[in-house]
Design a protein around this motif. Structure first.
Motif, mmCIF file in Angstrom:
data_model
loop_
_atom_site.group_PDB
_atom_site.id
_atom_site.type_symbol
_atom_site.label_atom_id
_atom_site.label_comp_id
_atom_site.label_asym_id
_atom_site.label_seq_id
_atom_site.Cartn_x
_atom_site.Cartn_y
_atom_site.Cartn_z
ATOM 1 N N LEU A 87 0.866 -1.172 0.000
ATOM 2 C CA LEU A 87 0.000 0.000 0.000
ATOM 3 C C LEU A 87 0.906 1.226 0.000
ATOM 4 O O LEU A 87 1.915 1.247 0.720
ATOM 5 C CB LEU A 87 -0.896 0.019 1.234
ATOM 6 N N SER A 88 0.557 2.247 -0.779
ATOM 7 C CA SER A 88 1.481 3.374 -0.859
ATOM 8 C C SER A 88 0.766 4.688 -1.128
ATOM 9 O O SER A 88 -0.290 4.728 -1.757
ATOM 10 C CB SER A 88 2.527 3.142 -1.970
ATOM 11 N N SER A 89 1.391 5.731 -0.633
ATOM 12 C CA SER A 89 1.107 7.097 -1.052
ATOM 13 C C SER A 89 2.459 7.709 -1.401
ATOM 14 O O SER A 89 3.346 7.767 -0.539
ATOM 15 C CB SER A 89 0.439 7.913 0.055
ATOM 16 N N LEU A 90 2.611 8.113 -2.626
ATOM 17 C CA LEU A 90 3.897 8.654 -3.045
ATOM 18 C C LEU A 90 4.162 10.038 -2.453
ATOM 19 O O LEU A 90 5.247 10.592 -2.636
ATOM 20 C CB LEU A 90 3.973 8.696 -4.573
ATOM 21 N N LEU A 91 3.189 10.573 -1.725
ATOM 22 C CA LEU A 91 3.402 11.811 -0.989
ATOM 23 C C LEU A 91 4.029 11.562 0.376
ATOM 24 O O LEU A 91 4.432 12.502 1.058
ATOM 25 C CB LEU A 91 2.069 12.549 -0.807
ATOM 26 N N ASP A 92 4.113 10.286 0.764
ATOM 27 C CA ASP A 92 4.631 9.899 2.071
ATOM 28 C C ASP A 92 6.070 9.398 1.908
ATOM 29 O O ASP A 92 6.307 8.381 1.250
ATOM 30 C CB ASP A 92 3.735 8.805 2.662
ATOM 31 N N LYS A 93 7.027 10.096 2.507
ATOM 32 C CA LYS A 93 8.433 9.724 2.345
ATOM 33 C C LYS A 93 8.719 8.320 2.883
ATOM 34 O O LYS A 93 9.562 7.593 2.333
ATOM 35 C CB LYS A 93 9.322 10.748 3.050
ATOM 36 N N GLU A 94 8.036 7.925 3.943
ATOM 37 C CA GLU A 94 8.266 6.591 4.496
ATOM 38 C C GLU A 94 7.787 5.511 3.525
ATOM 39 O O GLU A 94 8.429 4.460 3.386
ATOM 40 C CB GLU A 94 7.554 6.451 5.842
ATOM 41 N N ASP A 95 6.665 5.747 2.845
ATOM 42 C CA ASP A 95 6.180 4.790 1.855
ATOM 43 C C ASP A 95 7.167 4.671 0.694
ATOM 44 O O ASP A 95 7.447 3.564 0.212
ATOM 45 C CB ASP A 95 4.809 5.208 1.324
ATOM 46 N N VAL A 96 7.684 5.794 0.242
ATOM 47 C CA VAL A 96 8.645 5.769 -0.860
ATOM 48 C C VAL A 96 9.912 5.028 -0.439
ATOM 49 O O VAL A 96 10.462 4.225 -1.204
ATOM 50 C CB VAL A 96 8.978 7.196 -1.325
#
Length: 201
Positions: free
Chosen positions: A179-188
């Motif tokens: 699951l990801s949000s590319l606005l979230d540095k931790e997800d990236v």
């Protein structure tokens, strides 16, 4: 060229976040001193290539746009010759460690030829509906890594992350997905860590 670069395909429907993913990964790869080139595919324009050239994240000369015509999956699967030619030219010029090949926006059935890429990521947009995993598109089934992107938008479009998670666990029980949000540095960072675990950078 000293070694064959790792070729990473980035596929998924229009608006799923393919170009944004490359933009988020480029600084992390630069921090690791990885040499990167990018090939983008668009139907009859080179908009994604222009966006990356203008981003300031990569030398503009290291980005090439390929116009695929009316059938984007043909250029990454049935006849990847135009992309293979671009890979060869950029590899000869820049001796890259990593080549990104971004597909033109396509449907859930898009897949990459193994002649073109070594590893491929498929993005879906959870805001497009939480039933996408249950549709069992070839991209979602066969990709090395699937990103269920834009989870930050789910509450605004009545998309259930729980339903999406159940669907992904059912159809990819032994394959990587996030699951990801590319606005979230931790997800990236998690996405990049996944690539580092699976690929010999």
């Amino acid at each position: 060229m000293s070694n064959r670069p790792i070729r990473i395909g980035i596929g998924g429907p229009v608006g799923a976040g393919k170009t944004s993913l490359i933009e988020r990964l480029l600084p992390l790869m630069a921090a690791d001193d990885l040499r990167v080139v990018v090939i983008t595919n668009d139907l009859v324009t080179k908009e994604d290539a222009a966006r990356l050239r203008d981003s300031g994240l990569i030398d503009p000369d290291r980005v090439v746009g390929v116009e695929t015509g009316a059938c984007p999956h043909t250029a990454i699967r049935e006849d990847p010759s135009a992309n293979l030619g671009a890979v060869e030219r950029l590899s000869r010029l820049y001796d890259p460690d990593v080549v990104f090949v971004e597909s033109g926006g396509d449907n859930l059935a898009a897949t990459f030829s193994p002649d073109l890429v070594d590893y491929w990521i498929f993005l879906i947009d959870c805001a497009a509906g939480h039933d996408i995993p249950r549709k069992r598109g070839l991209g979602v089934l066969k990709a090395d890594l699937v990103l269920v992107n834009k989870v930050d938008l789910a509450p605004f479009v009545s998309a259930s992350i729980e339903v999406i998670t159940q669907g992904m666990e059912e159809i990819r029980p032994n394959k990587a997905w996030l699951l990801s949000s590319l606005l979230d540095k931790e997800d990236v960072q998690e996405i990049y860590d996944q690539l580092r675990q699976q690929l010999p950078f």
